[in-house]
Design a protein around this motif. Structure first.
Motif, mmCIF file in Angstrom:
data_model
loop_
_atom_site.group_PDB
_atom_site.id
_atom_site.type_symbol
_atom_site.label_atom_id
_atom_site.label_comp_id
_atom_site.label_asym_id
_atom_site.label_seq_id
_atom_site.Cartn_x
_atom_site.Cartn_y
_atom_site.Cartn_z
ATOM 1 N N UNK A 1 0.835 -1.196 0.000
ATOM 2 C CA UNK A 1 0.000 0.000 0.000
ATOM 3 C C UNK A 1 0.869 1.246 0.000
ATOM 4 N N UNK A 2 0.210 2.387 -0.175
ATOM 5 C CA UNK A 2 0.842 3.691 0.001
ATOM 6 C C UNK A 2 0.666 4.072 1.468
ATOM 7 N N UNK A 3 1.764 4.145 2.225
ATOM 8 C CA UNK A 3 1.691 4.425 3.655
ATOM 9 C C UNK A 3 2.209 5.822 3.952
ATOM 10 N N UNK A 4 1.550 6.490 4.905
ATOM 11 C CA UNK A 4 1.986 7.815 5.329
ATOM 12 C C UNK A 4 1.818 7.977 6.835
ATOM 13 N N UNK A 5 2.663 8.818 7.410
ATOM 14 C CA UNK A 5 2.501 9.210 8.802
ATOM 15 C C UNK A 5 1.465 10.323 8.852
ATOM 16 N N UNK A 6 0.392 10.111 9.605
ATOM 17 C CA UNK A 6 -0.680 11.093 9.666
ATOM 18 C C UNK A 6 -1.540 10.838 10.892
ATOM 19 N N UNK A 7 -1.899 11.896 11.585
ATOM 20 C CA UNK A 7 -2.795 11.784 12.737
ATOM 21 C C UNK A 7 -4.246 11.780 12.265
ATOM 22 N N UNK A 8 -5.158 11.457 13.179
ATOM 23 C CA UNK A 8 -6.579 11.521 12.856
ATOM 24 C C UNK A 8 -6.968 12.925 12.402
#
Length: 215
Positions: A91-98
């Motif tokens: 998958x395309x993964x990213x660091x991100x908060x809600x």
């Protein structure tokens, strides 16, 4: 770092290795016997083309659905877990908060997945509607409120990862909601509950989780 939400975020950094091992080695019985299959089955029943796994952890659900033809993206607030997921692919993964989802430029999806990932008190579910294609669905799997022990009231609790094996550095605060509060959370954010499922544990017959499908 005194606030529960801050300690929650920090714990996922410290416990990333332990969590990855617990998931990939099948250490958590309820996941192995019930809940992993439950979320996959519920997701595939909706025939998504493009889905976003919010709180993807080390990426197992993204990989499982990608293998079944779904174009997957995954986000997590823990850089350590996202790095582990990225190394495994799928998958395309990213660091991100809600809170950062709507400004992250992720595009639109026909399915948002939250698999045991909504652990904070304040959840911006109303804002997430901007991430959907018309007719998109939100699918949440969480600990069944009736199986979490007393007291049966909203509030912060502490997960000590007992029985999850080695590698967990510190306990994790998490916010407990009653069933009524889960339903109110969806309604207040403008979601309509379509389906509620309580997958049973094959040995005890008790609900292993709560699955909520909303539109």
């Amino acid at each position: 770092m005194s606030q529960p939400a801050e300690r929650l975020a920090h714990s996922w950094q410290l416990n990333a290795e332990g969590w990855t091992r617990a998931v990939r080695e099948g250490r958590i019985e309820s996941r192995r016997l019930v809940t992993d299959a439950a979320i996959i089955e519920a997701a595939l029943a909706l025939r998504p083309r493009r889905a976003l796994d919010i709180g993807c952890g080390e990426g197992w659900l993204c990989r499982a659905l990608a293998e079944r033809g779904v174009a997957m993206s995954g986000v997590d607030a823990s850089p350590a877990l996202v790095a582990t997921a990225h190394a495994a692919g799928g998958a395309d993964y990213r660091v991100c908060s809600h809170a950062g989802l709507t400004g992250a430029g992720l595009g639109r999806f026909d399915l948002l997945l939250c698999n045991f990932a909504l652990l904070d008190e304040h959840l911006p579910l109303r804002d997430w509607r901007e991430l959907f294609e018309p007719g998109g669905r939100l699918l949440i799997q969480t600990l069944h409120p009736r199986m979490a022990g007393d007291p049966y009231m909203d509030g912060w609790r502490l997960e000590r990862f007992e029985g999850f094996g080695a590698g967990f550095v510190e306990p994790m605060p998490w916010y407990f909601r009653t069933l009524e509060s889960w339903l109110d959370l969806l309604a207040d954010a403008g979601w309509t509950l379509e389906k509620q499922v309580e997958p049973p544990h094959p040995q005890t017959g008790k609900p292993a989780s709560l699955l909520l499908q909303a539109v």
